[in-house]
Every structure is written in C-alpha cells, then in structure tokens.
Design an enzyme around this catalytic site. Structure first.
Site, PDB file in Angstrom:
ATOM      1  N   ASP A 326       0.822  -1.218   0.000  1.00 48.31           N
ATOM      2  CA  ASP A 326       0.000   0.000   0.000  1.00 48.31           C
ATOM      3  C   ASP A 326       0.855   1.267   0.000  1.00 48.31           C
ATOM      4  O   ASP A 326       2.000   1.260   0.447  1.00 48.31           O
ATOM      5  CB  ASP A 326      -0.918   0.015   1.231  1.00 48.31           C
ATOM      6  CG  ASP A 326      -0.128  -0.055   2.534  1.00 48.31           C
ATOM      7  OD1 ASP A 326       0.794  -0.892   2.621  1.00 48.31           O
ATOM      8  OD2 ASP A 326      -0.413   0.733   3.453  1.00 48.31           O
ATOM      9  N   GLU A 327       0.240   2.319  -0.480  1.00 47.15           N
ATOM     10  CA  GLU A 327       0.765   3.691  -0.342  1.00 47.15           C
ATOM     11  C   GLU A 327       2.259   3.832  -0.655  1.00 47.15           C
ATOM     12  O   GLU A 327       2.960   4.568   0.041  1.00 47.15           O
ATOM     13  CB  GLU A 327       0.508   4.199   1.085  1.00 47.15           C
ATOM     14  CG  GLU A 327      -0.960   4.282   1.429  1.00 47.15           C
ATOM     15  CD  GLU A 327      -1.215   4.654   2.897  1.00 47.15           C
ATOM     16  OE1 GLU A 327      -2.128   5.442   3.137  1.00 47.15           O
ATOM     17  OE2 GLU A 327      -0.510   4.151   3.786  1.00 47.15           O
TER      18      GLU A 327
HETATM   19  C1  TNX Z   1      -3.856   3.902   5.726  1.00 47.53           C
HETATM   20  S1  TNX Z   1      -4.935   1.313   5.042  1.00 47.53           S
HETATM   21  C2  TNX Z   1      -2.857   2.952   5.800  1.00 47.53           C
HETATM   22  C3  TNX Z   1      -2.102   2.798   7.044  1.00 47.53           C
HETATM   23  C4  TNX Z   1      -2.524   3.784   8.087  1.00 47.53           C
HETATM   24  C5  TNX Z   1      -4.021   3.921   8.076  1.00 47.53           C
HETATM   25  C6  TNX Z   1      -4.551   4.802   9.151  1.00 47.53           C
HETATM   26  C7  TNX Z   1      -3.566   1.117   4.500  1.00 47.53           C
HETATM   27  C8  TNX Z   1      -3.388  -0.022   3.656  1.00 47.53           C
HETATM   28  N1  TNX Z   1      -2.612   2.017   4.821  1.00 47.53           N
HETATM   29  O1  TNX Z   1      -0.725   2.894   6.790  1.00 47.53           O
HETATM   30  O2  TNX Z   1      -2.075   3.350   9.329  1.00 47.53           O
HETATM   31  O3  TNX Z   1      -4.406   4.428   6.827  1.00 47.53           O
HETATM   32  O4  TNX Z   1      -5.928   4.754   9.197  1.00 47.53           O
END
Ligand code: TNX
Length: 513
Positions: A326-327
């Site tokens: 993710d991200e």
């Molecule tokens: C998004 S959900 C993230 C996390 C954070 C979270 C906080 C996701 C796959 N990645 O790194 O902790 O939001 O709500």
C-alpha cells in the site's frame, strides 16, 4: 405439617416464582454473531456441579478442557472431561460427525433438559459451538469469581455455520508495539466472536517487529522505537511461535504482514544497502505515510525479501503471507509493478499464498493471490477483472482506528467517523459495485495504532465494534438488522464489564444495567 404452615409455605413458593423466571425460550437469545437457525422447545437445561463434559474423540479433549476452564470461575464447578463413544444420558457431549452443510466451522447444538450435545464435522466447529454455549448462559458466566445462581440454558436446537470463510481482524504492532500478552488477550476476545484470522502488521516506517535471524539489525535498530519515540519492541521467533500456537488453540490463523516496498523506513534505517543512495535514513517516529521505499532495482533488495519471507514462512503454519504493497507513493509505477510480481514469485516459492493491499492489483497477479480492498474502487475492479478473490476492509466502514465521533478521544477520521451502527450497517457483497459475493473471501477489520499506545486504548477502539464485524462475517445478510442487533449487543456490555475491558458506551445502544 399443620394446615397453616402448609398455606404459608405455598404462599412463599408463589412469591418466589415471581422472581425472574429462568429463560426457557431459546429464540430470545442474545448470541452474536446471530446463529443461522434457532428452534425452541420451551424447557431448560441446567449446569450443576455433577455435570460432565464427554467427547467422542481424543482430539476434542483440549477443546473440552477449554470449555471446562471457561465455565469454572463463575460457577465454581469442576466439570470433568471424559471420553464416551455413545451419547451419555446427561451432561455436555461434544461429538464429531458428518453433516456437509455445516462445513469446517459450523456446528449444531441440541439442547435437551438433561443433555446438551454439540455436533460438528471438525474440532473448529465444536470450538465455535462452545462460544455459543458461553453466550446462551446468563451473562454472569463471564465473571471471574463464583456467582450463586442457576446456570440454565433454554432447550431447543441451533444450526449454525459461517457466511464467509475468512473472518479477520488486523492489529498494527508496528506504529506502537503491543506485546505477547496483549496479542493473546486480543485473540481471546476474537475467539468469543468466532473470528478465524488474526493479521499482524509486523513492519512499517516506525518499527520492525519480528526477529529475522539473517538480518538481525532489523529488530536491533528497526525495532528500537515507535510513534512518539517510545521504546518499541519486537517478537522473537519463539514468541511469534507462541502466538501462532495460542491462536491455533482457538482455531485462529495468524497472517503475518511485511509491508513493502513502501512503509519500510525502519528496515531502511537498519541496513543502508537497501537504499538507492546507500545511506540509512534516521529512524522515524511520526505518523506520515508514503515517503519510504526499498530500492527496487538493487539485487540485494530481493535477497533481503527472500530471506525475510523464507524465515517467516518457516514459522508460519497458516497458508498466507501478506506483503503489504500500500501507499508506495515514492516508488515509480514502472518500478512498483515488477517489484510486486517478483515478490509474489518469492512468496509462492515458499509455498504460501500472497495477500496484498488493493494497490497490488496494479501488477499481474497469480490466480491464487488475494487482494485486500481498503479504499480504491479502481483497484477493486482490477482484482475482479483478474479473477482474484478479495478481502473486504473498506476504511469508511471497517477501520477500527476511525473515531466513533468528533469527540472520540482516540482514533483518526480520514475515512470518516464510524459509530457503532455505521460499522454494522453494510453488506460486503453489495458495498462496491464491481465486487460481487462470489469475488469475496471474507472480511477483515484492521486496527492501525498511530493513536493506540496500550491495551486499554486498543480495547476502546475495538469494543463494541468488533462484535458487529463478527456478525457481518458470520451471519447471512438477509437475517441482519441494526434494531435487532443493538438489543443483543446491549446485553454484551455486562460481559465487557465482567472481563474488565474498556469499551465505548455508544448512546445508540440501549445498554442494560
Ligand atoms: C492507511 S490502510 C494505511 C495505514 C494507516 C491507516 C490509518 C492502508 C493499507 N494504509 O498505513 O495506518 O491508513 O488509518
């Protein structure tokens, strides 16, 4: 006895019968998740200090002992476990049989005045049925000290089996470290609501939490802090195995996650060679996301990933390894895609099934891989187009780290506020237009821990919402509705009080005193 005394005694008896009557209507139960089918026969079964627990297979002994232990503190009864080929005339009988509709985790409870039978195909089903027994007894059964009262259960039949095969929660031990005892405590709470998966988010920018023997600095350096600059911590492989076994006794599978190529600052700070410029960044204790990446075009990176996944696979008996994904905002898409595909091959080379957050659907996925939907409708569609199964964790409904409302003392709100009814009122099979029931493996409610520093914080965000996710995962959607659910949930507050856990007393739930 003279006539006057007799009349007095009869009057006294009549008075007593005005006291709360023992429950005899099984359909009035407050079980969560709501059982599939309940039929009442209007009598009651009573536990007493003579009640025995009988099993028809030795492999059920530990599950029977678990039941005996759960019933002991509040009743004071020492329910002895014995083997019996045939059903006894009275007591509790745990028996394995063959009933295809029940599957691996379903069970049937046959409650007569003298005999309570739990039937299932597998020990896991017996274990789930035992949770129902705990919930059918008066709430006082969860007390830690002996309560003087009648321990009755209404008679009838319950047939029950899960809607989804994957019913999980996630705990982020990377942002703030929570130790072995806290994770075991969470596993106990999950077991009560029939969850079968615990996903552990073991690495992130702020911390690396699992010992990797071939890369020891990951925990030595990368495990040494956490959000806010606390001391952090990590699980040794032996401690991790202890958790795996504790979960297995509750028929819960541990899914370990190593998040990559982003969310890797703790690893990058531990080993300079994993960075493209060969320089280790500082450890990070803030809460920003999306700034770190493994260097995807260095061979050492893949040696690193191979070692980590090999060691993790060796200590993980469950079928899944979660690779995050993710991200990864600072990884170029043309680097991200081949990275995920190569890591996917590594996971399969160790005979595990890959799970990734929904972004991994940008890569070409193996048919066996699983995408965890959290935010992107486009990625959800990619998953379905590629024919891979999806775990439903939509942030706006299923994120345990979202605040309940604007004055909640803990949690974030980037995906919205999630009051207890909001968390309950949705159906995974209709939530996203491209994801149909047939694409869904199950549901998972993640607890990210940017704002969670200890067990009490964890309990507060998890309860009572966890019970709702349990019901969404287990009970058929057409039998669920908030008005019925909130009444059942209202009686679980007493149970949380008996356990001594912290929880959010939402004004939307008519809590019982
Ligand atoms: C998004 S959900 C993230 C996390 C954070 C979270 C906080 C996701 C796959 N990645 O790194 O902790 O939001 O709500």
């Amino acid at each position: 006895m003279n006539k006057q005394a007799f009349i007095l005694l009869t009057m006294a008896a009549a008075l007593f019968s005005c006291a709360p009557k023992e429950p005899t209507d099984l359909t009035q139960n407050t079980v969560i998740p709501k059982p599939v089918l309940v039929t009442a026969t209007g009598n009651s079964f009573q536990l007493n200090d003579e009640t025995g627990i009988f099993v028809n297979r030795d492999e059920l002994s530990s599950t029977a002992a678990y039941l005996s232990e759960k019933l002991n503190p509040a009743t004071g009864f020492e329910l002895a476990v014995q083997t019996a080929d045939e059903a006894p005339t009275s007591g509790i009988f745990l028996t394995l049989g063959h009933d295809p509709e029940l599957g691996d985790e379903g069970y049937e409870l046959l409650i007569d005045k003298k005999l309570l039978t739990v039937r299932a195909n597998q020990p896991a089903g017996i274990f789930r049925g035992i949770q129902t027994i705990r919930q059918l007894l008066p709430a006082a059964i969860e007390n830690k000290t002996v309560q003087e009262m009648d321990w009755t259960i209404p008679t009838g039949t319950i047939r029950d089996f899960p809607e989804y095969e994957y019913r999980g929660t996630m705990l982020d031990v990377a942002r703030h470290f929570l130790g072995v005892d806290d994770v075991k405590h969470y596993l106990d709470l999950m077991a009560y609501y029939k969850f079968n998966v615990m996903h552990l988010h073991l690495s992130d920018d702020q911390g690396w939490r699992i010992e990797i023997k071939s890369w020891p600095k990951l925990t030595e350096i990368g495990g040494s802090t956490e959000v806010g600059g606390g001391e952090g911590g990590f699980f040794t492989q032996e401690q991790y195995t202890e958790l795996v076994n504790y979960a297995a006794e509750r028929f819960i599978t541990i899914v370990p996650e190593i998040d990559m190529p982003g969310h890797t600052n703790a690893a990058l700070a531990s080993y300079p060679e994993l960075n493209c410029d060969g320089k280790a960044p500082e450890l990070y204790t803030g809460t920003e996301v999306g700034f770190s990446t493994l260097c995807t075009d260095k061979e050492i990176t893949y040696q690193f990933v191979d070692d980590v996944i090999r060691e993790l696979a060796e200590i993980t008996p469950g079928p899944y390894i979660h690779i995050g994904g993710d991200e990864s905002h600072v990884t170029k898409l043309e680097d991200y895609i081949p990275f995920i595909e190569r890591v996917q091959d590594i996971v399969y080379s160790y005979e595990k099934t890959m799970i990734g957050w929904d972004e991994v659907t940008l890569a070409k996925l193996d048919q066996r891989s699983i995408a965890q939907y959290w935010a992107s409708a486009e990625n959800a569609k990619n998953a379905v187009d590629q024919g891979v199964k999806v775990i439903m964790s939509p942030a706006a409904k299923a994120y345990l780290d979202m605040q309940y409302d604007s004055i909640s003392p803990l949690g974030l709100h980037w995906a919205g506020y999630i009051e207890v009814d909001t968390g309950y009122n949705w159906d995974p099979a209709t939530y996203n237009e491209s994801i149909g029931r047939e694409n869904i493996l199950g549901i998972e409610a993640p607890l990210w821990t940017e704002t969670v520093t200890n067990r009490s914080d964890m309990e507060y965000l998890v309860f009572p919402r966890l019970a709702g996710y349990a019901e969404i995962g287990w009970s058929p959607a057409n039998g669920r509705n908030w008005d019925d659910y909130k009444l059942r949930l209202s009686s679980h507050g007493n149970i949380y009080d008996s356990w001594g856990i912290n929880y959010y007393r939402s004004t939307r739930v008519p809590w019982q005193e």
